[in-house]
Design a protein around this motif. Structure first.
Motif, PDB file in Angstrom:
ATOM      1  N   LYS A 253       0.847  -1.190   0.000  1.00 23.06           N
ATOM      2  CA  LYS A 253       0.000   0.000   0.000  1.00 23.06           C
ATOM      3  C   LYS A 253       0.884   1.241   0.000  1.00 23.06           C
ATOM      4  O   LYS A 253       1.592   1.519   0.960  1.00 23.06           O
TER       5      LYS A 253
ATOM      6  N   VAL B  82       1.173   5.570  -0.926  1.00 26.57           N
ATOM      7  CA  VAL B  82       0.407   6.810  -1.055  1.00 26.57           C
ATOM      8  C   VAL B  82       0.446   7.220  -2.524  1.00 26.57           C
ATOM      9  O   VAL B  82       1.522   7.302  -3.124  1.00 26.57           O
TER      10      VAL B  82
ATOM     11  N   ARG C 224       4.060   5.177   2.621  1.00 22.20           N
ATOM     12  CA  ARG C 224       3.157   4.026   2.585  1.00 22.20           C
ATOM     13  C   ARG C 224       1.986   4.253   3.524  1.00 22.20           C
ATOM     14  O   ARG C 224       1.796   5.357   4.042  1.00 22.20           O
ATOM     15  N   ALA C 225       1.227   3.174   3.763  1.00 21.04           N
ATOM     16  CA  ALA C 225      -0.010   3.306   4.530  1.00 21.04           C
ATOM     17  C   ALA C 225       0.262   3.763   5.958  1.00 21.04           C
ATOM     18  O   ALA C 225      -0.497   4.574   6.515  1.00 21.04           O
TER      19      ALA C 225
ATOM     20  N   TYR D  21       0.776   7.377   5.983  1.00 18.69           N
ATOM     21  CA  TYR D  21      -0.489   8.072   5.675  1.00 18.69           C
ATOM     22  C   TYR D  21      -1.389   8.161   6.905  1.00 18.69           C
ATOM     23  O   TYR D  21      -2.053   9.167   7.138  1.00 18.69           O
ATOM     24  N   ASN D  22      -1.396   7.096   7.724  1.00 17.90           N
ATOM     25  CA  ASN D  22      -2.282   7.038   8.898  1.00 17.90           C
ATOM     26  C   ASN D  22      -1.637   7.584  10.160  1.00 17.90           C
ATOM     27  O   ASN D  22      -2.256   7.554  11.228  1.00 17.90           O
TER      28      ASN D  22
ATOM     29  N   ARG E 159      -2.647  12.944   3.960  1.00 17.24           N
ATOM     30  CA  ARG E 159      -4.105  12.741   3.843  1.00 17.24           C
ATOM     31  C   ARG E 159      -4.765  13.868   3.042  1.00 17.24           C
ATOM     32  O   ARG E 159      -5.839  13.686   2.477  1.00 17.24           O
TER      33      ARG E 159
ATOM     34  N   ASP F  62      -4.084   9.463  -1.475  1.00 12.84           N
ATOM     35  CA  ASP F  62      -4.857   8.348  -0.961  1.00 12.84           C
ATOM     36  C   ASP F  62      -3.953   7.121  -0.952  1.00 12.84           C
ATOM     37  O   ASP F  62      -2.910   7.086  -1.612  1.00 12.84           O
ATOM     38  N   VAL F  63      -4.359   6.103  -0.206  1.00 12.41           N
ATOM     39  CA  VAL F  63      -3.579   4.866  -0.137  1.00 12.41           C
ATOM     40  C   VAL F  63      -4.100   3.915  -1.207  1.00 12.41           C
ATOM     41  O   VAL F  63      -5.290   3.587  -1.242  1.00 12.41           O
TER      42      VAL F  63
ATOM     43  N   THR G 213      -2.904   0.342  -3.816  1.00  9.59           N
ATOM     44  CA  THR G 213      -1.931  -0.702  -4.132  1.00  9.59           C
ATOM     45  C   THR G 213      -1.665  -0.696  -5.632  1.00  9.59           C
ATOM     46  O   THR G 213      -2.457  -0.164  -6.420  1.00  9.59           O
TER      47      THR G 213
END
Length: 749
Positions: free
Chosen positions: A229, A231, A333-334, A337-338, A348, A352-353, A355
């Motif tokens: 995953k 970004v 990566r995810a 992002y989080n 954010r 967006d995340v 694959t």
């Protein structure tokens, strides 16, 4: 790896440019502008990035500078190679003594001329034989060099020092640096082995080197799974950027464009580097943005691998081992992002995340949809084509029938015409004979009539010419009188309007001048009155302090002062009320003057621009440069259409309040707004249409920004074309009066 156009130009630089860069860098080193020597035994390379800079021994720095300066890799620019060659020259000429102190005990003294020359001769003969032998071993496959399609290893470096995987160009640079090293710590065999590796890479693995460059497709992306995953759009993260504290206490750092250019020189091709700021200033972190396509992902992965190879990746950054130095980078990566920090918040906002498999599926769906739509269009076109072919065949058949009928009618018509012509010819011959007889009779009568007519014509010729001249003069006079009457009536109306406007303007100007003088006098009186009141209050305070003495005279003076003070305060209130009334009247007069200016502008719109006072449309775009640019590409008719479309597009850009291509600079100690020449739209316009079109747009931008920055639409303004500035109301009225007087003199003359 792909290189930018700038790097290709640097790589193809001429020898003269190389020598010029080398001399310039050598002079800077000699003048002490660049620091090389850290201590007696440690040195640093001033031309390597700060995050890669480390302490070298003398021989190691000499080897590093030689390897980079004589590298054949296109990743190294001409200036970078010249700088390192200048460093080699500086180390050998200016600080050789420092190098001799850092060499291991027991080695031959490099300043002993005889032994040094003898050793070079022996090493060279050994190196030639050893190089040929090692090259044959590499060709026979005795040593493993290629690990995979994109990774290579050096078979001659010790295992504990061996880098796990090299990119082709990095291994070529490493082998060149060791093979051509001037360090005596390297044996002749070691240098010969690495020179053989250079020869093997260039001759036998050149195709593998080219295949290791990114092709922009997902199958060439190594080190990442299609289910990872990321970004999207592809984004990198850079942390631990160097910052410093400014005078106001906030942290500041280098611009993102400088770091972006550095990454471009390394071949990662980012589109933008966005430093992140918080309430303390520069946070020391930045977001590195790449293109949205597959080559952009490959550049991002290469960017991450390069920093991981230098032990400056994400894993090393989040490890708990002591203080960090240098810049650490990785692909977002995810988890980034989080994250609940400044980086996560920015990621954010911009992306967006996703694959890789999701993007491939989405691309496939779009491709299928496009194919389906194109298939439907083709079927529709084929159906229409069949209908048109059917109609064409029907029309052809009906046309053939009509042609046959037309030929029959034409044949019948020709036969009928021949019959009619024969009868007409016979009838005409009979009439001609009769006409000849009558003609002879008429000839005699004609001669008599001609004689009588000639006499009558002589008598009436003079009367007729006189009568015609008289009628023409009467008509001309009538037309002239009617035109003069209409012109006189129109001129009388125009004279009355101009005189009325001039008198109103003069009266309003005199009243305004009188009001200004009256306001100035009242302001002086008000200030004098305020000073008098303050003096009386001071005297009153003095009297209050003297009241305790019980002096009757003092009490009497206090009463007089209090009474006078109250009177002065009343006068002051009256003056303030009068001043407020005059201010209201002044505003009303200003409004009337503005209305008069608008009426003057509306009246002057119909007057030719050849006059020195007229109306100018501020912010109007000149279409002539666009038309000239289009004529260089297209014919006249198509050029006009193209120029009209482009002008309409740029007029919409000028109306867009979100587009503000200005920057604030300090000029003569004052902040002023000027056009940003590096603006993306203006730069593209200059490249496509030329400097004249760009200057036309910038002139309209400056006028709109000065006269109507909020509305961004074209306004009319009273303009002095002779002096090239905004005309005053008095200049406009004077121009109208002079024009009226000239017309009046012309009419009276």
């Amino acid at each position: 790896m792909d290189h930018s156009s700038d790097e290709e130009i640097d790589a193809s630089g001429s020898d003269s440019e190389m020598e010029e860069y080398e001399n310039e860098a050598y002079e800077e080193l000699k003048d002490g502008k660049l620091r090389v020597k850290i201590s007696d035994e440690s040195f640093a390379c001033p031309f390597c990035p700060q995050r890669k800079r480390q302490a070298y021994l003398y021989k190691d720095l000499l080897q590093h500078a030689t390897g980079v300066g004589k590298s054949r890799s296109e990743k190294r620019s001409t200036k970078e190679k010249a700088n390192h060659l200048a460093l080699v020259k500086y180390l050998e000429k200016d600080i050789p003594a420092a190098g001799s102190t850092s060499q291991p005990v027991g080695e031959t003294d490099p300043h002993s001329d005889c032994s040094h020359v003898e050793k070079i001769d022996v090493s060279q003969s050994e190196m030639d034989n050893c190089e040929d032998k090692s090259y044959e071993e590499l060709k026979n496959g005795n040593h493993q060099v290629k690990i995979s399609d994109e990774t290579f290893t050096c078979p001659y470096c010790p295992t504990k020092k061996r880098k796990r995987d090299y990119v082709y160009h990095d291994l070529l640079q490493h082998a060149t640096g060791v093979g051509k090293s001037l360090s005596e710590k390297r044996t002749a065999k070691e240098k010969a082995d690495h020179l053989a590796l250079v020869k093997y890479l260039e001759k036998d693995l050149a195709a593998a080197g080219s295949s290791s460059q990114p092709a922009g497709k997902t199958e060439n992306l190594s080190g990442c799974s299609q289910n990872d995953k990321f970004v999207w759009p592809w984004t990198g993260i850079a942390v631990n950027l160097p910052t410093r504290r400014a005078e106001d206490g906030r942290f500041v750092g280098e611009s993102g464009s400088k770091f972006r250019d550095e990454l471009k020189r390394r071949g990662f091709n980012p589109t933008r580097v966005h430093p992140l700021w918080n309430f303390r200033g520069h946070s020391g972190t930045a977001i590195v943005e790449f293109n949205k396509d597959w080559p952009g992902l490959h550049n991002a992965i290469s960017f991450e691998k390069a920093y991981e190879a230098d032990q400056q990746g994400k894993k090393e950054w989040f490890s708990s081992s002591g203080e960090k130095s240098g810049i650490y980078c990785w692909v977002a990566r995810a988890d980034d992002y989080n994250s609940n920090n400044l980086i996560g918040e920015h990621l954010r906002k911009i992306g967006d995340v996703r694959t890789i498999s999701d993007l491939i599926e989405e691309e496939a769906r779009k491709q299928d949809k496009l194919v389906s739509n194109l298939t439907n269009v083709i079927e529709t076109k084929n159906r229409h084509l069949k209908e048109m072919e059917l109609r064409c065949s029907e029309t052809s058949a009906s046309l053939n029938i009509l042609v046959q009928e037309k030929e029959k009618l034409l044949h019948a018509y020709n036969e009928e015409i021949r019959k009619i012509q024969t009868g007409a010819r016979d009838h005409f011959q009979k009439i001609l004979n009769d006409h000849e007889k009558i003609k002879s009779q008429l000839e005699s009568h004609k001669k008599e009539l001609e004689m009588r007519g000639s006499e009558l014509e002589k008598r009436e010729a003079k009367n007729e010419s006189d009568r015609q001249i008289l009628s023409e003069e009467i008509e001309k006079n009538a037309v002239r009188n009617s035109s003069l009457d209409l012109a006189a009536l129109e001129q009388q109306k125009a004279d009355e309007d101009v005189l009325k406007l001039a008198e109103d303007q003069k009266r309003q100007k005199e009243e305004l001048h009188k009001r200004i003088i009256r306001l100035e006098k009242q302001l002086d009186a008000k200030q004098a009155l305020e000073l008098e009141i303050e003096r009386l209050r001071g005297a009153l305070n003095v009297m209050k302090h003297m009241e305790d003495d019980g002096d009757v005279e003092v009490l009497r003076k206090m009463d007089v002062i209090i009474k006078s003070l109250r009177e002065k305060e009343g006068e002051l209130n009256d003056l303030e009320a009068l001043n407020q009334t005059l201010i209201v009247r002044e505003r009303k007069s200003n409004d009337e003057l503005q209305e008069a200016r608008k009426e003057l502008i509306n009246g002057l719109k119909e007057i030719s621009n050849r006059a020195h006072i007229g109306v100018k449309r501020m912010g109007e775009l000149d279409s002539k440069p666009f038309l000239e640019a289009m004529k260089r590409k297209y014919n006249n008719e198509e050029a006009e259409d193209r120029a009209s479309e482009i002008c309409s597009l740029w007029e919409e850009y000028l109306k867009d309040p979100d587009w503000h291509p200005f920057k604030v600079v300090m000029i003569d100690g004052k902040h002023q707004e000027i056009i940003d020449e590096d603006d993306e739209k203006l730069s593209r316009l200059r490249d496509e249409m030329g400097d004249e079109a760009c200057m036309s747009v910038t002139a309209s931008l400056i006028q709109v920004n000065e006269y109507n920055p909020s509305g961004r639409y074209i306004i009319s303004e009273l303009w002095n074309y002779k002096e090239g500035k905004k005309a005053t109301l008095g200049e406009g009225v004077s121009f109208l009066l002079n024009r009226w007087k000239a017309l009046k003199r012309k009419r009276e003359g």
